[in-house]
Every structure is written in C-alpha cells, then in structure tokens.
Design a protein around this motif. Structure first.
Motif, PDB file in Angstrom:
ATOM      1  N   CYS A 142      79.257  35.301  11.607  1.00 26.48           N
ATOM      2  CA  CYS A 142      78.956  36.395  12.548  1.00 26.48           C
ATOM      3  C   CYS A 142      77.959  37.376  11.938  1.00 26.48           C
ATOM      4  N   ILE A 143      78.133  37.687  10.654  1.00 21.93           N
ATOM      5  CA  ILE A 143      77.200  38.594   9.988  1.00 21.93           C
ATOM      6  C   ILE A 143      75.808  37.989   9.937  1.00 21.93           C
ATOM      7  N   SER A 144      75.721  36.702   9.613  1.00 24.36           N
ATOM      8  CA  SER A 144      74.410  36.038   9.549  1.00 24.36           C
ATOM      9  C   SER A 144      73.752  35.990  10.917  1.00 24.36           C
ATOM     10  N   ALA A 145      74.528  35.735  11.950  1.00 23.42           N
ATOM     11  CA  ALA A 145      73.957  35.729  13.304  1.00 23.42           C
ATOM     12  C   ALA A 145      73.442  37.117  13.681  1.00 23.42           C
ATOM     13  N   PHE A 146      74.178  38.154  13.301  1.00 25.56           N
ATOM     14  CA  PHE A 146      73.720  39.526  13.574  1.00 25.56           C
ATOM     15  C   PHE A 146      72.435  39.827  12.812  1.00 25.56           C
ATOM     16  N   ILE A 147      72.345  39.336  11.574  1.00 18.71           N
ATOM     17  CA  ILE A 147      71.128  39.545  10.780  1.00 18.71           C
ATOM     18  C   ILE A 147      69.930  38.877  11.438  1.00 18.71           C
ATOM     19  N   VAL A 148      70.117  37.661  11.953  1.00 19.22           N
ATOM     20  CA  VAL A 148      69.024  36.969  12.638  1.00 19.22           C
ATOM     21  C   VAL A 148      68.536  37.781  13.834  1.00 19.22           C
ATOM     22  N   LEU A 149      69.473  38.303  14.612  1.00 15.78           N
ATOM     23  CA  LEU A 149      69.099  39.107  15.785  1.00 15.78           C
ATOM     24  C   LEU A 149      68.337  40.364  15.381  1.00 15.78           C
ATOM     25  N   MET A 150      68.814  41.046  14.342  1.00 12.69           N
ATOM     26  CA  MET A 150      68.153  42.281  13.915  1.00 12.69           C
ATOM     27  C   MET A 150      66.797  42.018  13.291  1.00 12.69           C
ATOM     28  N   VAL A 151      66.638  40.891  12.603  1.00 10.88           N
ATOM     29  CA  VAL A 151      65.330  40.537  12.043  1.00 10.88           C
ATOM     30  C   VAL A 151      64.331  40.276  13.163  1.00 10.88           C
ATOM     31  N   ILE A 152      64.778  39.573  14.185  1.00 12.57           N
ATOM     32  CA  ILE A 152      63.891  39.322  15.332  1.00 12.57           C
ATOM     33  C   ILE A 152      63.509  40.633  16.006  1.00 12.57           C
ATOM     34  N   LEU A 153      64.488  41.526  16.155  1.00  6.77           N
ATOM     35  CA  LEU A 153      64.214  42.808  16.808  1.00  6.77           C
ATOM     36  C   LEU A 153      63.250  43.663  15.992  1.00  6.77           C
ATOM     37  N   SER A 154      63.485  43.757  14.679  1.00  9.45           N
ATOM     38  CA  SER A 154      62.602  44.571  13.841  1.00  9.45           C
ATOM     39  C   SER A 154      61.195  43.985  13.778  1.00  9.45           C
ATOM     40  N   SER A 155      61.082  42.663  13.751  1.00 16.26           N
ATOM     41  CA  SER A 155      59.755  42.037  13.739  1.00 16.26           C
ATOM     42  C   SER A 155      59.014  42.297  15.046  1.00 16.26           C
ATOM     43  N   ARG A 156      59.742  42.314  16.133  1.00 10.99           N
ATOM     44  CA  ARG A 156      59.109  42.594  17.433  1.00 10.99           C
ATOM     45  C   ARG A 156      58.546  44.015  17.457  1.00 10.99           C
ATOM     46  N   TYR A 157      59.326  44.978  16.967  1.00  7.20           N
ATOM     47  CA  TYR A 157      58.831  46.357  16.939  1.00  7.20           C
ATOM     48  C   TYR A 157      57.687  46.521  15.934  1.00  7.20           C
ATOM     49  N   TYR A 158      57.786  45.838  14.807  1.00  2.26           N
ATOM     50  CA  TYR A 158      56.771  45.994  13.765  1.00  2.26           C
ATOM     51  C   TYR A 158      55.407  45.494  14.232  1.00  2.26           C
ATOM     52  N   HIS A 159      55.390  44.407  14.974  1.00  2.00           N
ATOM     53  CA  HIS A 159      54.125  43.805  15.415  1.00  2.00           C
ATOM     54  C   HIS A 159      53.716  44.259  16.812  1.00  2.00           C
ATOM     55  N   ARG A 160      54.410  45.239  17.355  1.00  2.00           N
ATOM     56  CA  ARG A 160      54.026  45.734  18.675  1.00  2.00           C
ATOM     57  C   ARG A 160      52.681  46.451  18.586  1.00  2.00           C
ATOM     58  N   GLU A 161      51.864  46.235  19.576  1.00  2.00           N
ATOM     59  CA  GLU A 161      50.532  46.817  19.570  1.00  2.00           C
ATOM     60  C   GLU A 161      50.595  48.337  19.677  1.00  2.00           C
ATOM     61  N   GLY A 162      49.607  49.004  19.027  1.00  2.00           N
ATOM     62  CA  GLY A 162      49.600  50.448  18.979  1.00  2.00           C
ATOM     63  C   GLY A 162      49.252  51.125  20.282  1.00  2.00           C
ATOM     64  N   GLU A 163      48.773  50.362  21.261  1.00  2.00           N
ATOM     65  CA  GLU A 163      48.409  50.982  22.533  1.00  2.00           C
ATOM     66  C   GLU A 163      49.632  51.419  23.330  1.00  2.00           C
ATOM     67  N   TYR A 164      50.805  50.880  22.965  1.00  2.00           N
ATOM     68  CA  TYR A 164      52.048  51.311  23.617  1.00  2.00           C
ATOM     69  C   TYR A 164      52.641  52.465  22.811  1.00  2.00           C
ATOM     70  N   PRO A 165      52.824  53.634  23.407  1.00  2.00           N
ATOM     71  CA  PRO A 165      53.347  54.779  22.649  1.00  2.00           C
ATOM     72  C   PRO A 165      54.816  54.581  22.298  1.00  2.00           C
ATOM     73  N   VAL A 166      55.202  55.156  21.175  1.00  4.25           N
ATOM     74  CA  VAL A 166      56.602  55.089  20.737  1.00  4.25           C
ATOM     75  C   VAL A 166      57.434  56.023  21.611  1.00  4.25           C
TER      76      VAL A 166
END
Length: 237
Positions: A142-166
């Motif tokens: 369960c912990i590993s599955a949660f880590i996979v989800l959070m890694v995907i989420l953080s990578s999505r935010y990290y690579h989001r284009e700057g034209e979209y405001p935070v």
C-alpha cells in the motif's frame, strides 16, 4: 508470529476396541524420550509432556517446537526492509531524469513478488489471526502504491507549462510547507526569504512539484518507521 513462531504439537494414543477394565494405560515417563531423536534444521525441540486421561485410558503427548528464524530473516524480512527503504529515495531522483515512475513501479513489483513468496510458505488460514509478516507486506504494498501515485502527481506538476498560473491552493501549500520546514530546522535565512512580501508571485509549478516531493518523502519516512516499529513490537510481545 511467522517466522518467530512457536508451535505445540499434540499426539493422542488410544487403545481402540478395549474397555477400561480390559486395559490400563500407564505412562513410563512424564515427558517424551529423545533416545532416537534427530535434530531438525527448521525446528528446535523445546520441551514435552505426557498426560493420561483416566476416563478413556489414552495418553496425550505434547511437544513444543520453536522455528529457527534466521533463514527467513536473511531471505525474506531483511530484503523487504531494504526495498521499502529504497522506496523513499525515489523522491531524491531529479524529475528531469524521467526514471522516477519506473523506479517506484519496480520496487512495488518486487515487494509484490515477496508477498507471493511468503504466501506460499504460510498456511491459508485467518484463524486465530493472520501472520504479522503478511500484514507487514500488505502495508508495504500500500505504501509503495501511494508512492507511485505521488510521484506521478509531483512529476505532472513539475513539468506543467509556465503559461498556466499557479492557483491559490498550491501557493498556500508551498508557503505553508516552506514555513513549517524552516521552523523545524531553524533556518533563519530561508525563513526570512519565504516571509518576504511578493513571494507568492515567484512560486512556479516546479516549486510545487519539489514541495510535494519533500512533504511526501517526510510523510512516507514516518509511516514506514511506524509500520516497522509496530511489526517489531508485535513480534517481540
């Protein structure tokens, strides 16, 4: 508590077909003699006893055996602990590498393989309770599955284009995370930096992704520590 369990084996011998008047069973010793006993590599003989039932004239031999756990510790428990610790380091990988999701999924699959191996060595029963190591492995999955989800989420935010405001929620999340961390580590320079006016306008999506990694890394570390501590306490008690 597999593999630190102790088993009690009972063997009853009854003279079938005879009444109490025809035969009387008398034990020679009050323990199981070990004249022809051969040491077993998996189990250690602890103690034994012999009891007699006066009504049915039968003998009950009780033997207490304790499992040698070192083989299972080296080949099952320690690899699980190493893999769950390796899981934490996924948040230290730079998002630009592109290997974070693959790394997290690989560790998840490895833990799932060990869960299958342990289930093959355990009896398929839930009474009186499930083995502690099975609960530990399920918690690690369960912990590993949660880590996979959070890694995907953080990578999505990290690579989001700057034209979209935070958005405002993410700005608040980043500011609160920074302030709390600075209070914990007593970093005055960073605390003054994050408290400056206009700091909210400098927050980018890359900052959001980094803060998610830091918060998740700390949270997962605490959870893993608690889960393993509970397992050790359960086995020790």
């Amino acid at each position: 508590m597999y593999p630190f369990d102790t088993q009690i084996c009972k063997l009853m011998i009854l003279p079938w077909g005879y009444t109490n008047e025809e035969i009387i069973v008398v034990p020679t010793y009050d323990y199981v003699v070990q004249w022809w006993f051969c040491q077993q590599q998996t189990w250690k003989f602890i103690e034994s006893s012999v009891a007699k039932n006066e009504n049915l004239q039968y003998l009950e031999f009780t033997m207490k055996l304790k499992r040698h756990p070192m083989f299972f510790v080296l080949n099952l428990i320690l690899p699980i602990c190493v893999m769950i610790i390796l899981n934490i380091f996924v948040f230290l990988l730079p998002p630009e590498s592109g290997e974070r999701v693959g790394y997290a999924v690989t560790v998840l699959l490895a833990i799932a393989v060990f869960l299958t191996i342990s289930s093959d060595n355990l009896p398929a029963t839930s009474s009186p309770r499930i083995s502690s190591i099975s609960i530990l492995l399920f918690a690690d999955v369960c912990i590993s599955a949660f880590i996979v989800l959070m890694v995907i989420l953080s990578s999505r935010y990290y690579h989001r284009e700057g034209e979209y405001p935070v958005n405002k929620f993410m700005r608040g999340f980043v500011n609160v995370s920074r302030i709390v961390r600075c209070k914990v580590c007593c970093c005055r320079r960073k605390k003054e930096k994050y408290s400056e006016k206009g700091n909210e306008e400098e927050i980018k999506w890359t900052d959001v992704g980094k803060e998610i990694d830091i918060v998740c890394g700390i949270f997962i570390t605490v959870v893993i520590y608690i889960v393993n501590a509970l397992y050790i306490i359960d086995v020790a008690v």
